[in-house]
Design a protein around this motif. Structure first.
Motif, PDB file in Angstrom:
ATOM      1  N   GLN A  21      30.922  28.792 -13.290  1.00  0.00           N
ATOM      2  CA  GLN A  21      32.276  28.419 -13.688  1.00  0.00           C
ATOM      3  C   GLN A  21      32.658  27.067 -13.087  1.00  0.00           C
ATOM      4  O   GLN A  21      33.320  26.255 -13.740  1.00  0.00           O
ATOM      5  CB  GLN A  21      33.264  29.501 -13.241  1.00  0.00           C
ATOM      6  N   PHE A  22      32.231  26.815 -11.852  1.00  0.00           N
ATOM      7  CA  PHE A  22      32.518  25.537 -11.204  1.00  0.00           C
ATOM      8  C   PHE A  22      31.931  24.387 -12.011  1.00  0.00           C
ATOM      9  O   PHE A  22      32.619  23.399 -12.318  1.00  0.00           O
ATOM     10  CB  PHE A  22      31.938  25.539  -9.788  1.00  0.00           C
ATOM     11  N   TYR A  23      30.648  24.528 -12.396  1.00  0.00           N
ATOM     12  CA  TYR A  23      30.008  23.464 -13.166  1.00  0.00           C
ATOM     13  C   TYR A  23      30.591  23.363 -14.575  1.00  0.00           C
ATOM     14  O   TYR A  23      30.662  22.269 -15.151  1.00  0.00           O
ATOM     15  CB  TYR A  23      28.502  23.694 -13.237  1.00  0.00           C
ATOM     16  N   ALA A  24      30.987  24.494 -15.140  1.00  0.00           N
ATOM     17  CA  ALA A  24      31.583  24.469 -16.482  1.00  0.00           C
ATOM     18  C   ALA A  24      32.870  23.648 -16.479  1.00  0.00           C
ATOM     19  O   ALA A  24      33.100  22.830 -17.378  1.00  0.00           O
ATOM     20  CB  ALA A  24      31.848  25.890 -16.966  1.00  0.00           C
ATOM     21  N   VAL A  25      33.709  23.859 -15.452  1.00  0.00           N
ATOM     22  CA  VAL A  25      34.959  23.101 -15.364  1.00  0.00           C
ATOM     23  C   VAL A  25      34.663  21.625 -15.121  1.00  0.00           C
ATOM     24  O   VAL A  25      35.287  20.734 -15.724  1.00  0.00           O
ATOM     25  CB  VAL A  25      35.854  23.667 -14.240  1.00  0.00           C
ATOM     26  N   ALA A  26      33.703  21.350 -14.244  1.00  0.00           N
ATOM     27  CA  ALA A  26      33.343  19.953 -13.958  1.00  0.00           C
ATOM     28  C   ALA A  26      32.848  19.239 -15.216  1.00  0.00           C
ATOM     29  O   ALA A  26      33.182  18.074 -15.463  1.00  0.00           O
ATOM     30  CB  ALA A  26      32.286  19.903 -12.857  1.00  0.00           C
ATOM     31  N   LEU A  27      32.060  19.945 -16.026  1.00  0.00           N
ATOM     32  CA  LEU A  27      31.569  19.345 -17.277  1.00  0.00           C
ATOM     33  C   LEU A  27      32.719  19.126 -18.259  1.00  0.00           C
ATOM     34  O   LEU A  27      32.713  18.153 -19.021  1.00  0.00           O
ATOM     35  CB  LEU A  27      30.496  20.234 -17.889  1.00  0.00           C
ATOM     36  N   GLN A  28      33.683  20.033 -18.268  1.00  0.00           N
ATOM     37  CA  GLN A  28      34.863  19.835 -19.110  1.00  0.00           C
ATOM     38  C   GLN A  28      35.609  18.568 -18.694  1.00  0.00           C
ATOM     39  O   GLN A  28      36.087  17.805 -19.543  1.00  0.00           O
ATOM     40  CB  GLN A  28      35.793  21.046 -19.009  1.00  0.00           C
ATOM     41  N   MET A  29      35.682  18.340 -17.391  1.00  0.00           N
ATOM     42  CA  MET A  29      36.342  17.134 -16.900  1.00  0.00           C
ATOM     43  C   MET A  29      35.589  15.884 -17.339  1.00  0.00           C
ATOM     44  O   MET A  29      36.201  14.892 -17.758  1.00  0.00           O
ATOM     45  CB  MET A  29      36.443  17.195 -15.367  1.00  0.00           C
ATOM     46  N   ALA A  30      34.253  15.946 -17.266  1.00  0.00           N
ATOM     47  CA  ALA A  30      33.444  14.799 -17.698  1.00  0.00           C
ATOM     48  C   ALA A  30      33.637  14.530 -19.186  1.00  0.00           C
ATOM     49  O   ALA A  30      33.770  13.375 -19.612  1.00  0.00           O
ATOM     50  CB  ALA A  30      31.967  15.050 -17.388  1.00  0.00           C
ATOM     51  N   ALA A  31      33.645  15.606 -19.967  1.00  0.00           N
ATOM     52  CA  ALA A  31      33.834  15.448 -21.412  1.00  0.00           C
ATOM     53  C   ALA A  31      35.215  14.873 -21.714  1.00  0.00           C
ATOM     54  O   ALA A  31      35.369  14.038 -22.620  1.00  0.00           O
ATOM     55  CB  ALA A  31      33.655  16.795 -22.102  1.00  0.00           C
ATOM     56  N   ARG A  32      36.222  15.307 -20.950  1.00  0.00           N
ATOM     57  CA  ARG A  32      37.585  14.793 -21.151  1.00  0.00           C
ATOM     58  C   ARG A  32      37.644  13.295 -20.878  1.00  0.00           C
ATOM     59  O   ARG A  32      38.271  12.536 -21.635  1.00  0.00           O
ATOM     60  CB  ARG A  32      38.546  15.556 -20.230  1.00  0.00           C
ATOM     61  N   GLU A  33      36.979  12.879 -19.789  1.00  0.00           N
ATOM     62  CA  GLU A  33      36.981  11.453 -19.465  1.00  0.00           C
ATOM     63  C   GLU A  33      36.261  10.640 -20.541  1.00  0.00           C
ATOM     64  O   GLU A  33      36.680   9.536 -20.888  1.00  0.00           O
ATOM     65  CB  GLU A  33      36.320  11.232 -18.101  1.00  0.00           C
ATOM     66  N   ALA A  34      35.165  11.204 -21.083  1.00  0.00           N
ATOM     67  CA  ALA A  34      34.438  10.503 -22.146  1.00  0.00           C
ATOM     68  C   ALA A  34      35.322  10.341 -23.379  1.00  0.00           C
ATOM     69  O   ALA A  34      35.330   9.284 -24.018  1.00  0.00           O
ATOM     70  CB  ALA A  34      33.156  11.264 -22.492  1.00  0.00           C
ATOM     71  N   ARG A  35      36.066  11.410 -23.714  1.00  0.00           N
ATOM     72  CA  ARG A  35      36.947  11.346 -24.878  1.00  0.00           C
ATOM     73  C   ARG A  35      38.078  10.342 -24.676  1.00  0.00           C
ATOM     74  O   ARG A  35      38.589   9.770 -25.642  1.00  0.00           O
ATOM     75  CB  ARG A  35      37.529  12.735 -25.180  1.00  0.00           C
ATOM     76  N   ASN A  36      38.469  10.138 -23.414  1.00  0.00           N
ATOM     77  CA  ASN A  36      39.542   9.195 -23.118  1.00  0.00           C
ATOM     78  C   ASN A  36      39.044   7.764 -22.968  1.00  0.00           C
ATOM     79  O   ASN A  36      39.796   6.876 -22.553  1.00  0.00           O
ATOM     80  CB  ASN A  36      40.278   9.623 -21.845  1.00  0.00           C
ATOM     81  N   GLY A  37      37.754   7.566 -23.268  1.00  0.00           N
ATOM     82  CA  GLY A  37      37.205   6.213 -23.228  1.00  0.00           C
ATOM     83  C   GLY A  37      36.663   5.783 -21.884  1.00  0.00           C
ATOM     84  O   GLY A  37      36.273   4.626 -21.713  1.00  0.00           O
ATOM     85  N   HIS A  38      36.610   6.690 -20.909  1.00  0.00           N
ATOM     86  CA  HIS A  38      36.086   6.345 -19.575  1.00  0.00           C
ATOM     87  C   HIS A  38      34.619   6.746 -19.491  1.00  0.00           C
ATOM     88  O   HIS A  38      34.243   7.651 -18.745  1.00  0.00           O
ATOM     89  CB  HIS A  38      36.915   7.048 -18.494  1.00  0.00           C
ATOM     90  N   ALA A  39      33.790   6.072 -20.289  1.00  0.00           N
ATOM     91  CA  ALA A  39      32.386   6.472 -20.403  1.00  0.00           C
ATOM     92  C   ALA A  39      31.639   6.351 -19.083  1.00  0.00           C
ATOM     93  O   ALA A  39      30.821   7.207 -18.734  1.00  0.00           O
ATOM     94  CB  ALA A  39      31.694   5.626 -21.477  1.00  0.00           C
ATOM     95  N   GLY A  40      31.898   5.287 -18.325  1.00  0.00           N
ATOM     96  CA  GLY A  40      31.198   5.101 -17.050  1.00  0.00           C
ATOM     97  C   GLY A  40      31.529   6.194 -16.053  1.00  0.00           C
ATOM     98  O   GLY A  40      30.639   6.738 -15.390  1.00  0.00           O
ATOM     99  N   TYR A  41      32.826   6.510 -15.950  1.00  0.00           N
ATOM    100  CA  TYR A  41      33.259   7.569 -15.037  1.00  0.00           C
ATOM    101  C   TYR A  41      32.677   8.912 -15.460  1.00  0.00           C
ATOM    102  O   TYR A  41      32.218   9.702 -14.616  1.00  0.00           O
ATOM    103  CB  TYR A  41      34.786   7.616 -15.024  1.00  0.00           C
ATOM    104  N   ALA A  42      32.673   9.168 -16.784  1.00  0.00           N
ATOM    105  CA  ALA A  42      32.119  10.422 -17.296  1.00  0.00           C
ATOM    106  C   ALA A  42      30.639  10.527 -16.960  1.00  0.00           C
ATOM    107  O   ALA A  42      30.147  11.596 -16.574  1.00  0.00           O
ATOM    108  CB  ALA A  42      32.328  10.513 -18.808  1.00  0.00           C
ATOM    109  N   GLN A  43      29.908   9.412 -17.096  1.00  0.00           N
ATOM    110  CA  GLN A  43      28.479   9.410 -16.771  1.00  0.00           C
ATOM    111  C   GLN A  43      28.263   9.693 -15.287  1.00  0.00           C
ATOM    112  O   GLN A  43      27.367  10.451 -14.909  1.00  0.00           O
ATOM    113  CB  GLN A  43      27.855   8.069 -17.150  1.00  0.00           C
ATOM    114  N   ASP A  44      29.092   9.087 -14.424  1.00  0.00           N
ATOM    115  CA  ASP A  44      28.978   9.337 -12.978  1.00  0.00           C
ATOM    116  C   ASP A  44      29.196  10.819 -12.668  1.00  0.00           C
ATOM    117  O   ASP A  44      28.472  11.406 -11.847  1.00  0.00           O
ATOM    118  CB  ASP A  44      30.003   8.495 -12.213  1.00  0.00           C
ATOM    119  N   LEU A  45      30.208  11.417 -13.309  1.00  0.00           N
ATOM    120  CA  LEU A  45      30.466  12.833 -13.082  1.00  0.00           C
ATOM    121  C   LEU A  45      29.275  13.685 -13.494  1.00  0.00           C
ATOM    122  O   LEU A  45      28.869  14.604 -12.767  1.00  0.00           O
ATOM    123  CB  LEU A  45      31.710  13.270 -13.857  1.00  0.00           C
TER     124      LEU A  45
END
Length: 326
Positions: A21-45
């Motif tokens: 569940q921890f990793y699932a939420v973290a991946l959701q956060m990464a996907a959210r950042e990617a959708r918001n145009g923060h591709a670099g931050y999403a990749q780091d996550l």
């Protein structure tokens, strides 16, 4: 940035020791950042998450095993790395799978109190809706080897020999803990009332039902069927959980695409149009279309996957479904 609910979910899952569940939420956060145009931050996550998963896997190594002798022709083995976050399924199915994982992780406590954890699952639904992937996810989450029964090696024209091979598999199941997948179990468990059935085939089914009934191992048994109406009714009573895998809804189709293309900018996608075109396609077909759209974007040096690319890829899959011979 992460929402307040996501931060709270991270803290709760960490406190409970619930890695998936921890990793699932973290991946959701990464996907959210990617959708918001923060591709670099999403990749780091994503890189941080992958590194953390790797360290976790090394901390509890999975013993490598391989079928030998007669079992080599009956079982194949793999060590999946998929996690629950890789599944885009109906919420009721996901809830049931989380319950199975929770009971498996607490099986010693349950057995000490005289209860058996959920461990026999029957997954039914059309092809390509995530049944086999679910088996890989369960094995990956529980860090178990996934043994897939090779029906072509198991079923022979000599039914007595088939029953003997079944016994070998269930002996292995008791000796080596793992997730054991009986994919397309219809071949073993067709209804005994079928007009073209013969006595020997019924005896194989009876043997299979008996082995399931007697099994008291720590292994997880997963059976799948594309044709549940053809299964013998007695089979259902041998399983702890039966899960129905429907064709994906528009919202699930959207999740499938977002999960597969989490590293792309999808901000301009008209999801209503895409979901409408995806109607009638299975999870695997939608995934294939998403991958095709992504490859097309890469080849034309485009950092985003838009509506046009997705619609064209989905329409191509629709044509192949309607006219498979063309």
């Amino acid at each position: 940035m992460a929402t307040a609910d996501q931060v709270k979910a991270l803290i709760r899952s960490h406190a409970a020791g619930d890695d998936y569940q921890f990793y699932a939420v973290a991946l959701q956060m990464a996907a959210r950042e990617a959708r918001n145009g923060h591709a670099g931050y999403a990749q780091d996550l994503r890189e941080l998450i992958d590194a953390a998963k790797g360290r976790s896997a090394k901390a509890v190594p999975t013993p490598m095993v391989a079928p030998r002798g007669d079992l080599a022709s009956l079982l194949s083995v793999e060590y999946p790395e998929q996690r629950l976050s890789d599944l885009s399924l109906d919420k009721d199915v996901l809830s049931a799978l989380r319950r199975v994982l929770h009971e498996q992780r607490q099986r010693d406590r349950l057995r000490a109190a005289g209860f058996a954890p959920l461990r026999r699952l029957l997954l039914v639904g059309p092809p390509g809706t995530g049944k086999t992937l679910t088996a890989r996810v369960l094995a990956g989450e529980l860090r178990l080897p996934l043994f897939t029964v090779r029906l072509e090696g198991l079923i022979t024209k000599f039914m007595g020999e088939t029953a003997a091979k079944l016994r070998l598999i269930f002996d292995q199941l008791a000796e080596t803990a793992g997730a054991y997948l009986f994919d397309e179990v219809d071949a073993l468990a067709g209804a005994r009332t079928n007009s073209n059935d013969v006595g020997e085939i019924r005896r194989v089914l009876n043997s299979f039902l008996q082995f399931l009934e007697q099994d008291a191992s720590n292994s997880v048994i997963i059976a799948t069927s594309n044709l549940p109406e053809h299964l013998d009714r007695a089979l259902y009573r041998r399983f702890d959980v039966m899960l129905n895998y429907p064709m994906p809804s528009g919202e699930i189709a959207k999740q499938v695409i977002r999960n597969r293309l989490a590293m792309f900018d999808l901000g301009t996608v008209c999801w209503q149009q895409v979901s409408s075109i995806a109607k009638g396609l299975s999870h695997s077909e939608i995934t294939a279309a998403a991958e095709q759209a992504a490859k097309e974007a890469i080849l034309i040096d485009q950092e985003k996957v838009g509506t046009k690319l997705l619609v064209e890829a989905l329409q191509a899959r629709q044509v192949s479904v309607i006219s498979p011979s063309e």
